[in-house]
Scaffold this active site. Structure first.
Site, PDB file in Angstrom:
ATOM      1  N   ASP A 477      -6.527  11.471  -8.040  1.00 30.18           N
ATOM      2  CA  ASP A 477      -7.561  10.802  -8.917  1.00 30.18           C
ATOM      3  C   ASP A 477      -6.991  10.588 -10.352  1.00 30.18           C
ATOM      4  O   ASP A 477      -6.194  11.291 -10.593  1.00 30.18           O
ATOM      5  CB  ASP A 477      -8.908  11.672  -8.880  1.00 30.18           C
ATOM      6  N   ASP A 545     -16.044   3.604  -5.967  1.00 29.93           N
ATOM      7  CA  ASP A 545     -16.910   4.607  -5.733  1.00 29.93           C
ATOM      8  C   ASP A 545     -18.257   4.114  -5.023  1.00 29.93           C
ATOM      9  O   ASP A 545     -19.103   4.740  -4.289  1.00 29.93           O
ATOM     10  CB  ASP A 545     -17.499   5.506  -6.961  1.00 29.93           C
TER      11      ASP A 545
HETATM   12  C1  GLA Z   1     -14.025  10.471  -8.817  1.00 30.70           C
HETATM   13  C2  GLA Z   1     -13.751   9.885  -7.295  1.00 30.70           C
HETATM   14  C3  GLA Z   1     -14.626  10.374  -6.215  1.00 30.70           C
HETATM   15  C4  GLA Z   1     -14.538  11.835  -6.298  1.00 30.70           C
HETATM   16  C5  GLA Z   1     -14.933  12.441  -7.775  1.00 30.70           C
HETATM   17  C6  GLA Z   1     -14.607  13.709  -7.897  1.00 30.70           C
HETATM   18  O1  GLA Z   1     -15.243   9.696  -8.951  1.00 30.70           O
HETATM   19  O2  GLA Z   1     -13.547   8.375  -7.325  1.00 30.70           O
HETATM   20  O3  GLA Z   1     -14.363   9.689  -4.892  1.00 30.70           O
HETATM   21  O4  GLA Z   1     -13.441  12.276  -6.062  1.00 30.70           O
HETATM   22  O5  GLA Z   1     -14.090  11.652  -8.731  1.00 30.70           O
HETATM   23  O6  GLA Z   1     -15.037  14.318  -9.193  1.00 30.70           O
END
Ligand code: GLA
Length: 732
Positions: A477, A545
């Site tokens: 990430d 997301d």
């Molecule tokens: C980001 C990612 C999510 C999750 C969060 C965790 O927003 O896109 O899928 O992994 O971080 O903090």
């Protein structure tokens, strides 16, 4: 009598034309061809190299030489408006591809053709390299055109070097400079934000310069991605029209200039963003730009995107022709709130659901400042002793006991100010020494231009793998942008944006050298980071997301112009109001995962989900490796339809979704299928039905490919059948 400057101009033009006739014979044409397309480059009598053609390949390559003479749109006065790599500071009057300040302070650059050569890699890849030199300075640029012949994809980049007495400052350094003749140009571009990725806009380009760019540093395309399309003459549709689909393969600041010039042609200049990035180049050092890649089709956006997909699967995405793991993720099921018991139960649920892997998300690490929310712990990559007293190793073993694999989330480029890492190494953090810190999601970015930070980031992954050799998946990430860009390590601050990305690639290269095959998802708080440089290290990416299936139909539709389904991670979550079937059907159009509380599913929902995983496994080959046809746009009607067809045209899968809730909305007419074999016969069968639901479609109906592609088939989408999946199978 010459009565006006215009008459004078046209006489001059005539004179120029007459005088240049003998010179034409000396002009050298360099065709750069793929299976269906070509660029033509031409060296004129003065040694300047220009681009005179981009379009369908001609049968007789000697005829490219005539193209330039067919345009009578006036004179650009400089003679280099269609330069293959437009320099600045000399006679150029339009947007440059390259700007430099020589070691002696002079700001002019002139580039003349010296030589070119071609290198072949097997039968499908050929690279033309062209050397250009400044007649007044020991400064040279090599242009590279790498062609993937069957896929019709070109990758272009440049290498810049000099032998001056001192450093040369590079102020602009594009990867590619195309000159596209046409009458009108229509740009399809994208903008976005968190959970709103890939919002399209299409408009006619007017004279002057349109710039697509990012200055965000990391997760570069939160606002605007480096991928776009330009239709030539009129907006291309799925199956008609001339279109160039392009993407800058760079995970940092990029810039694309689209300039409709005074001669009504399009100058397209693409590469890294030169914003705040003046680069000081030592004598003998080579500055290599990232690549700009593109494909062209005169049969619409659909064909162009399928070409890009084939190329991406065959040559770019890690394991692009391989398989993918279905998974259960715990992010939305638990957020930061979990312990070993909860995870042990989730591992059992993973097995129960029938997916291949359990993915442990954010929140498993940090002790001094435990990661119990997003404001602490980033940077401290040790298991949190309270949540995971027995460590990751225990979970990996537990996963094995349940016959599933185990993957883990990391965000190794980042740091929370509330972390031991920040306290120990404040100089590893990108921040201005005299300015207040400005956080994005409570975090800051580590300075990957610093080799020690690169070692640290590599170490995060290396330690995880060394301690847990059975670790089977990484979600990488990257949730913050770069504010207050300043590196305590760099002497020259304007190198930071570029050296950050180079540092990131160093780390990824090292990881891939040691762990070549482990699947990794490129994630960035949603789709803030996907490009074709990063995807050589990753098997897939996280588009958004936003997993509300209705939104996802649009987001996935737009991403699909640039990235194939095999690389698109789609999770079934509790976002949106649609039933589980609809959410699952949408997530199936790519790499399927789940992020739901399996133990809370109602009996029938669980049964459906289990069957859906099995159904997906039966059909994933055609989704991952087949050709994608966008049949019915969600932007244009009540429903959307997308088809995937395998290479042999034996199997296909058709997804249709209702996208409107107006009265009686649905599929009122048949959808015409594409990409089948007209001469074959196909059976259509509705699959992924909810337990107890019978399909309203005739069972075992058989149609010819000709019928399905001419008349089509109605999947009978309506409010009661809001999503319909059909397996299309050849009947022998
Ligand atoms: C980001 C990612 C999510 C999750 C969060 C965790 O927003 O896109 O899928 O992994 O971080 O903090």
């Amino acid at each position: 009598m010459l009565s006006s400057p215009y008459r004078l101009g046209s006489h001059l033009l005539w004179l120029l034309l007459v005088c240049s006739l003998p010179a034409l014979a000396q002009q050298k044409t360099i065709p750069v061809e793929t299976a269906h397309n070509a660029l033509a480059l031409q060296v004129n009598a003065d040694g300047y190299l220009s681009m005179t053609y981009l379009g369908a390949k001609l049968q007789n390559s000697s005829e490219y030489a005539h193209v330039a003479r067919m345009y009578r749109r006036g004179d650009d006065y400089s003679g280099i408006i269609n330069s293959v790599y437009t320099p600045s500071g000399s006679r150029n009057l339009v947007e440059p591809a390259i700007t430099v300040t020589h070691a002696d302070g002079n700001t002019s650059l002139d580039l003349k053709y010296v030589s070119h050569s071609e290198q072949k890699e097997g039968s499908n890849i050929a690279t033309t390299s062209i050397l250009l030199k400044d007649p007044a300075y020991p400064f040279e640029v090599t242009l590279y055109y790498k062609r993937y012949i069957a896929e019709d994809v070109v990758e272009q980049w440049t290498a810049i070097r000099h032998q001056e007495k001192g450093n040369v400052l590079l102020q602009k350094f594009a990867s590619a400079n195309l000159y596209i003749p046409g009458n009108d140009f229509y740009l399809k571009q994208y903008h976005g934000d968190w959970a709103q990725e890939m919002q399209p806009e299409e408009a006619k380009l007017t004279h002057g310069i349109k710039v697509l760019d990012s200055k965000l540093g990391t997760r570069a395309h939160l606002y605007q991605p480096p991928s776009f399309m330009v239709s030539i003459d009129k907006p291309a549709s799925e199956d008609e029209g001339k279109v160039l689909v392009g993407s800058v393969a760079w995970s940092g600041n990029f810039r694309v200039d689209l300039e409709v010039d005074p001669l009504n042609n399009l100058r397209l200049i693409a590469g890294m963003n030169n914003h705040a990035s003046e680069y000081s180049l030592k004598a003998g050092e080579i500055f290599t730009t990232p690549t700009f890649l593109y494909t062209y089709s005169d049969r619409g956006k659909g064909e162009a995107s399928r070409r890009l997909h084939r190329w991406a699967r065959n040559y770019r995405i890690l394991d692009g022709k391989g398989e993918r793991l279905t998974l259960l993720n715990n992010w939305e099921a638990t957020f930061f709130n979990f312990n070993e018991q909860k995870l042990a139960a989730l591992l059992k649920d993973t097995k129960k659901l029938g997916v291949d892997l359990f993915l442990l998300d954010d929140g498993w690490f940090a002790n001094k400042y435990p990661r119990n929310a997003d404001n602490a712990g980033l940077g401290d990559w040790q298991e949190n002793r309270q949540k995971l007293p027995s460590g990751i190793g225990y979970l990996v073993k537990e996963a094995q006991q349940n016959d599933v694999q185990f993957g883990i989330w990391v965000e190794p480029e980042m740091v929370n100010p509330k972390s031991a890492l920040y306290e120990t190494h404040p100089d590893w953090v990108i921040k201005q020494p005299k300015r207040p810190e400005h956080l994005y999601r409570n975090q800051l970015v580590l300075d990957l231009s610093n080799p020690k930070v690169q070692d640290f980031v590599f170490g995060v992954l290396d330690t995880l793998f060394t301690k847990n050799p059975k670790l089977a998946y990484i979600k990488w990430d990257c949730n913050a942008v770069i504010y207050n860009a300043y590196s305590a390590h760099l002497g020259k601050q304007s190198h930071l944006y570029i050296d950050y990305v180079r540092g990131l690639y160093n780390v990824l290269k090292r990881i891939r050298a040691k762990y070549p095959t482990v699947p990794m998802m490129l994630c960035s708080g949603g789709g803030g980071r996907v490009d074709y440089a990063a995807l050589q290290y990753f098997t897939e990416f996280w588009p958004s997301d936003n997993t509300d299936p209705l939104e996802r139909i649009f987001i996935q539709w737009e991403y699909s112009y640039f990235f194939p389904a095999i690389a698109t991670s789609n999770h079934v979550t509790d976002w949106g109001r649609q039933p589980l079937k609809y959410r699952t059907d949408v997530a199936m159009m790519g790499k399927l995962g789940f992020d739901i509380v399996v133990s809370e599913l109602k009996e029938k929902d669980l049964e459906f989900a289990q069957q859906a995983v099995a159904t997906y496994k039966q059909h994933s080959d055609v989704i991952w490796h087949g050709d994608q046809y966008r049949l019915q746009s969600p932007w244009e009607g009540d429903f959307a339809s997308v088809l995937y067809v395998d290479d042999k045209k034996q199997n296909a899968i058709l997804f249709s979704y209702l996208v409107s809730n107006r009265y009686r909305s649905g599929s009122t007419a048949p959808v015409r299928l594409k990409g089948l074999d007209a001469g074959k016969r196909y059976q259509l069968q509705e699959i992924n039905l909810y337990p107890g639901v019978k399909s309203s479609l005739p069972a075992d109906a058989v149609y010819s490919g000709d019928y399905l592609m001419t008349v089509g088939f109605n999947p009978q989408v309506d409010a009661r059948r809001a999503s319909v999946v059909l397996a299309v199978k050849e009947v022998l």
